[in-house]
Design an enzyme around this catalytic site. Structure first.
Site, PDB file in Angstrom:
ATOM      1  N   TYR A 181     -10.276  -7.891 -13.945  1.00 42.93           N
ATOM      2  CA  TYR A 181     -10.561  -9.182 -13.286  1.00 42.93           C
ATOM      3  C   TYR A 181     -12.027  -9.562 -13.467  1.00 42.93           C
ATOM      4  CZ  TYR A 181     -12.042 -12.277  -9.490  1.00 42.93           C
ATOM      5  OH  TYR A 181     -12.642 -13.284  -8.771  1.00 42.93           O
TER       6      TYR A 181
ATOM      7  N   ARG B  92      -7.938   2.475  -5.272  1.00 44.29           N
ATOM      8  CA  ARG B  92      -7.855   1.524  -6.394  1.00 44.29           C
ATOM      9  C   ARG B  92      -8.603   2.128  -7.584  1.00 44.29           C
ATOM     10  NH1 ARG B  92     -10.313  -4.309  -5.062  1.00 44.29           N
ATOM     11  NH2 ARG B  92      -8.193  -4.842  -4.443  1.00 44.29           N
TER      12      ARG B  92
ATOM     13  N   ASP C 138     -19.202 -12.362  -7.168  1.00 44.11           N
ATOM     14  CA  ASP C 138     -20.241 -11.318  -7.195  1.00 44.11           C
ATOM     15  C   ASP C 138     -19.781 -10.084  -7.967  1.00 44.11           C
ATOM     16  OD1 ASP C 138     -18.390 -10.326  -5.367  1.00 44.11           O
ATOM     17  OD2 ASP C 138     -19.823 -10.083  -3.712  1.00 44.11           O
ATOM     18  N   GLU C 139     -18.457  -9.974  -8.208  1.00 43.71           N
ATOM     19  CA  GLU C 139     -17.945  -8.751  -8.857  1.00 43.71           C
ATOM     20  C   GLU C 139     -18.452  -8.590 -10.284  1.00 43.71           C
ATOM     21  OE1 GLU C 139     -13.891  -7.707  -8.289  1.00 43.71           O
ATOM     22  OE2 GLU C 139     -13.831  -8.498  -6.267  1.00 43.71           O
TER      23      GLU C 139
HETATM   24  P1  NAD Z   1      -6.294 -17.913  -5.490  1.00 44.80           P
HETATM   25  O1  NAD Z   1      -5.627 -16.842  -6.271  1.00 44.80           O
HETATM   26  O2  NAD Z   1      -5.981 -18.073  -4.040  1.00 44.80           O
HETATM   27  O3  NAD Z   1      -5.981 -19.346  -6.177  1.00 44.80           O
HETATM   28  C1  NAD Z   1      -6.032 -19.528  -7.560  1.00 44.80           C
HETATM   29  C2  NAD Z   1      -5.372 -20.870  -7.884  1.00 44.80           C
HETATM   30  O4  NAD Z   1      -5.456 -21.068  -9.314  1.00 44.80           O
HETATM   31  C3  NAD Z   1      -3.884 -20.943  -7.515  1.00 44.80           C
HETATM   32  O5  NAD Z   1      -3.601 -22.171  -6.870  1.00 44.80           O
HETATM   33  C4  NAD Z   1      -3.172 -20.844  -8.852  1.00 44.80           C
HETATM   34  O6  NAD Z   1      -1.925 -21.541  -8.884  1.00 44.80           O
HETATM   35  C5  NAD Z   1      -4.181 -21.488  -9.790  1.00 44.80           C
HETATM   36  N1  NAD Z   1      -4.031 -21.050 -11.171  1.00 44.80           N
HETATM   37  C6  NAD Z   1      -3.921 -19.759 -11.613  1.00 44.80           C
HETATM   38  N2  NAD Z   1      -3.745 -19.743 -12.958  1.00 44.80           N
HETATM   39  C7  NAD Z   1      -3.788 -21.046 -13.359  1.00 44.80           C
HETATM   40  C8  NAD Z   1      -3.698 -21.680 -14.634  1.00 44.80           C
HETATM   41  N3  NAD Z   1      -3.510 -20.969 -15.759  1.00 44.80           N
HETATM   42  N4  NAD Z   1      -3.805 -23.027 -14.692  1.00 44.80           N
HETATM   43  C9  NAD Z   1      -3.973 -23.755 -13.568  1.00 44.80           C
HETATM   44  N5  NAD Z   1      -4.051 -23.213 -12.336  1.00 44.80           N
HETATM   45  C10 NAD Z   1      -3.963 -21.879 -12.239  1.00 44.80           C
HETATM   46  O7  NAD Z   1      -7.848 -17.730  -5.740  1.00 44.80           O
HETATM   47  P2  NAD Z   1      -9.085 -17.910  -4.741  1.00 44.80           P
HETATM   48  O8  NAD Z   1      -9.267 -16.680  -3.972  1.00 44.80           O
HETATM   49  O9  NAD Z   1      -8.960 -19.203  -4.040  1.00 44.80           O
HETATM   50  O10 NAD Z   1     -10.277 -17.984  -5.808  1.00 44.80           O
HETATM   51  C11 NAD Z   1     -10.650 -19.227  -6.399  1.00 44.80           C
HETATM   52  C12 NAD Z   1     -11.795 -18.987  -7.359  1.00 44.80           C
HETATM   53  O11 NAD Z   1     -12.910 -18.458  -6.647  1.00 44.80           O
HETATM   54  C13 NAD Z   1     -11.492 -17.992  -8.475  1.00 44.80           C
HETATM   55  O12 NAD Z   1     -12.115 -18.451  -9.655  1.00 44.80           O
HETATM   56  C14 NAD Z   1     -12.125 -16.693  -7.999  1.00 44.80           C
HETATM   57  O13 NAD Z   1     -12.504 -15.886  -9.104  1.00 44.80           O
HETATM   58  C15 NAD Z   1     -13.327 -17.231  -7.239  1.00 44.80           C
HETATM   59  N6  NAD Z   1     -13.821 -16.384  -6.135  1.00 44.80           N
HETATM   60  C16 NAD Z   1     -12.957 -15.943  -5.158  1.00 44.80           C
HETATM   61  C17 NAD Z   1     -13.474 -15.213  -4.080  1.00 44.80           C
HETATM   62  C18 NAD Z   1     -12.576 -14.726  -2.956  1.00 44.80           C
HETATM   63  O14 NAD Z   1     -13.033 -13.981  -2.100  1.00 44.80           O
HETATM   64  N7  NAD Z   1     -11.316 -15.114  -2.894  1.00 44.80           N
HETATM   65  C19 NAD Z   1     -14.831 -14.913  -4.018  1.00 44.80           C
HETATM   66  C20 NAD Z   1     -15.678 -15.364  -5.036  1.00 44.80           C
HETATM   67  C21 NAD Z   1     -15.147 -16.113  -6.083  1.00 44.80           C
HETATM   68  O1  DAU Z   2     -16.198 -10.202  -4.073  1.00 47.66           O
HETATM   69  C1  DAU Z   2     -15.482 -11.357  -4.394  1.00 47.66           C
HETATM   70  C2  DAU Z   2     -14.044 -10.992  -4.711  1.00 47.66           C
HETATM   71  O2  DAU Z   2     -13.422 -10.680  -3.476  1.00 47.66           O
HETATM   72  C3  DAU Z   2     -13.300 -12.115  -5.432  1.00 47.66           C
HETATM   73  O3  DAU Z   2     -13.887 -12.351  -6.679  1.00 47.66           O
HETATM   74  C4  DAU Z   2     -11.815 -11.731  -5.617  1.00 47.66           C
HETATM   75  O4  DAU Z   2     -11.109 -12.825  -6.184  1.00 47.66           O
HETATM   76  C5  DAU Z   2     -11.242 -11.389  -4.253  1.00 47.66           C
HETATM   77  O5  DAU Z   2      -9.892 -10.948  -4.419  1.00 47.66           O
HETATM   78  C6  DAU Z   2     -12.059 -10.303  -3.558  1.00 47.66           C
HETATM   79  O6  DAU Z   2     -11.930  -9.042  -4.237  1.00 47.66           O
HETATM   80  P1  DAU Z   2     -11.767  -7.641  -3.458  1.00 47.66           P
HETATM   81  O7  DAU Z   2     -11.098  -6.689  -4.370  1.00 47.66           O
HETATM   82  O8  DAU Z   2     -13.050  -7.237  -2.824  1.00 47.66           O
HETATM   83  O9  DAU Z   2     -10.774  -8.131  -2.261  1.00 47.66           O
HETATM   84  P2  DAU Z   2      -9.485  -7.459  -1.614  1.00 47.66           P
HETATM   85  O10 DAU Z   2      -9.102  -8.284  -0.436  1.00 47.66           O
HETATM   86  O11 DAU Z   2      -8.430  -7.158  -2.625  1.00 47.66           O
HETATM   87  O12 DAU Z   2     -10.031  -6.060  -1.094  1.00 47.66           O
HETATM   88  C7  DAU Z   2     -11.113  -5.969  -0.192  1.00 47.66           C
HETATM   89  C8  DAU Z   2     -11.439  -4.496   0.007  1.00 47.66           C
HETATM   90  O13 DAU Z   2     -10.350  -3.878   0.720  1.00 47.66           O
HETATM   91  C9  DAU Z   2     -11.563  -3.717  -1.293  1.00 47.66           C
HETATM   92  O14 DAU Z   2     -12.565  -2.727  -1.147  1.00 47.66           O
HETATM   93  C10 DAU Z   2     -10.204  -3.056  -1.478  1.00 47.66           C
HETATM   94  C11 DAU Z   2      -9.749  -2.807  -0.045  1.00 47.66           C
HETATM   95  N1  DAU Z   2      -8.300  -2.903   0.187  1.00 47.66           N
HETATM   96  C12 DAU Z   2      -7.642  -4.002  -0.237  1.00 47.66           C
HETATM   97  C13 DAU Z   2      -6.292  -4.147  -0.040  1.00 47.66           C
HETATM   98  C14 DAU Z   2      -5.542  -5.366  -0.529  1.00 47.66           C
HETATM   99  C15 DAU Z   2      -7.632  -1.887   0.873  1.00 47.66           C
HETATM  100  O15 DAU Z   2      -8.248  -0.881   1.297  1.00 47.66           O
HETATM  101  N2  DAU Z   2      -6.297  -2.009   1.089  1.00 47.66           N
HETATM  102  C16 DAU Z   2      -5.578  -3.096   0.656  1.00 47.66           C
HETATM  103  O16 DAU Z   2      -4.348  -3.154   0.866  1.00 47.66           O
END
Ligand code: NAD
Ligand code: DAU
Length: 379
Positions: A185, A316, A137-138
């Site tokens: 990102y 941030r 969603d970002e």
């Molecule tokens: P994560 O960082 O936990 O995992 C990413 C994985 O990708 C890791 O296993 C890493 O080794 C692998 N990777 C990184 N670079 C690579 C490369 N060059 N080649 C092959 N593998 C590689 O990420 P996540 O939180 O599980 O997110 C997964 C996907 O979902 C991402 O595309 C992210 O943008 C998307 N997403 C995440 C969230 C969230 O809240 N975490 C929300 C919405 C979308």
């Molecule tokens: O919205 C989806 C995204 O959510 C994904 O695309 C990203 O991969 C995932 O990392 C996540 O992004 P955020 O930046 O929202 O997640 P994060 O856990 O880093 O932070 C959540 C919120 O908390 C954000 O407003 C920043 C704040 N935060 C985060 C950290 C790590 C703090 O206040 N303190 C912290 O130490």
């Protein structure tokens, strides 16, 4: 059920490991190939329970290495791709944007190209094929926080949260919302989304993109808010709250995201976009207090006693104020909705991290220490 060869990228990461587990267990007739570079975020311990299943193969590779990806796609006769591999942490992207462009943009392009080249050699060409790209969603940017105290959410009847039906503004991200990314990102994710759609529009490749809100649950790397704070409370370390803690995120349990991915991979409309969200907005500071209470209770401390660990730190850079997803299209067209009440999801998540301290201790030793000091202590 027909036999399929599915490539899941990033399957050793947080969300990817839940998707791999779901597909390996649910579809014994599919060959599931997990392609992952195993960066700091990739961890094969996330998949211990399924690593010996006969329909599962792990391949260590970099998605940006086109020749290697070409060889993997053709040798495994891949007919479906679910692409999750990415650099995923906003704070890291601020320090090192080039790695994000390389993996998220060039890596996605290499995967698209390798799939296109292989599929075009087959008699049926793109027939029965799917390139499913997982986005965030970002990419939509940030919404206004017009109601800092919260107002009754218009999604209250479908909300996944039982006693917390708040929205902090009147606008929501729709599938038609214009892209407006702010961090390196989200800019890299937006760019990769454009390439995926361009491969459909230009070459007719069958693609789908989904944009999901913040996920939480087991196996998340402890640089992200929820696992970081659970681990810090356990170790009596400061809890670094960015800015005033007023930013709002929409939280979804990771297994509900994996279920949505399964549904969309099989039933989604080619060339379409679906938003996936939790109908579950929380202001960071309120969410942090829920985490503190839950961890305190499960550790046998007086509830809320760890609030003294809260430490407000420099915000941030470019911190997006509010994300809120309207995922009613997915609900309407494919019948998906979050299955878990938020309270239950948080309880399960906190319990999982406290019960799996070895998993946490293994990844927070060595390199992690340096990362942590750099990111949080030297802000
Ligand atoms: P994560 O960082 O936990 O995992 C990413 C994985 O990708 C890791 O296993 C890493 O080794 C692998 N990777 C990184 N670079 C690579 C490369 N060059 N080649 C092959 N593998 C590689 O990420 P996540 O939180 O599980 O997110 C997964 C996907 O979902 C991402 O595309 C992210 O943008 C998307 N997403 C995440 C969230 C969230 O809240 N975490 C929300 C919405 C979308
Ligand atoms: O919205 C989806 C995204 O959510 C994904 O695309 C990203 O991969 C995932 O990392 C996540 O992004 P955020 O930046 O929202 O997640 P994060 O856990 O880093 O932070 C959540 C919120 O908390 C954000 O407003 C920043 C704040 N935060 C985060 C950290 C790590 C703090 O206040 N303190 C912290 O130490």
């Amino acid at each position: 059920m027909s036999k399929r060869n599915i490539l899941i990228t990033g399957g050793a990461g947080f969300i990817g490991s839940h998707v791999v587990r779901l597909f390996v267990n649910k579809y014994p007739d599919y060959n599931i190939v997990n392609l992952d570079k195993l960066t700091y975020a990739g961890n094969l311990a996330n998949l211990k329970d399924i690593e010996n299943c006969p329909n599962y193969t792990f391949v260590r590779a970099d998605i940006a290495d086109l020749d290697t990806i070409r060889a993997i796609v053709s040798s495994h006769k891949i007919d479906g791709i679910i692409h999750l591999a990415a650099e995923s942490h906003v704070d890291r992207s601020i320090k090192d944007p080039f790695t994000f462009a390389r993996t998220n943009v060039m890596g996605t392009l290499a995967l698209l190209q390798a799939a296109k080249e292989y599929w075009e050699t087959l008699p049926e060409k793109f027939g029965g094929k799917m390139f499913y790209h997982i986005s965030t969603d970002e990419v939509y940017g940030a919404l206004e926080l017009t109601h800092p105290e919260g107002l009754e959410s218009p999604f209250a009847t479908t909300a996944s949260s039982s006693d917390h039906h708040l929205a902090f503004g009147t606008e929501f991200f729709l599938e038609t919302t214009k892209y407006n990314p702010h961090s390196p990102y989200s800019a890299s994710k937006a760019s990769s989304d454009h390439f995926v759609r361009a491969y459909h529009d230009t070459y007719g490749m069958p693609t789908i993109v989904t944009n999901c809100s913040n996920n939480y649950g087991p196996y998340q790397f402890p640089e992200k808010l929820i696992p970081l704070f659970i681990n810090n409370i356990r170790h009596r370390k400061p809890l670094p709250v960015y800015g005033k803690g007023e930013n709002v995120r929409d939280w979804l349990f990771v297994e509900d995201h994996a279920r949505a991915i399964d549904l969309i991979f099989h039933k989604g409309k080619i060339a379409d976009t679906y938003n996936i969200g939790g109908f579950n907005e929380w202001k960071n500071i309120d969410l942090i207090k829920v985490i503190i209470k839950t961890v305190d209770r499960l550790l046998g401390n007086p509830e809320g006693s760890s609030e003294n660990l809260i430490t407000y730190v420099t915000d941030r850079a470019g911190h997006d104020l509010r994300y809120a997803i309207d995922s009613r299209k997915l609900q309407r067209e494919l019948g998906w909705e979050p299955s878990l009440q938020f309270e239950e999801g948080i309880e399960r998540t906190v319990r999982w991290y406290l019960d799996n301290q070895e998993w946490m201790d293994n990844i927070t030793s060595g390199e992690y220490e340096k990362y942590y000091d750099d990111m949080y202590l030297n802000r």
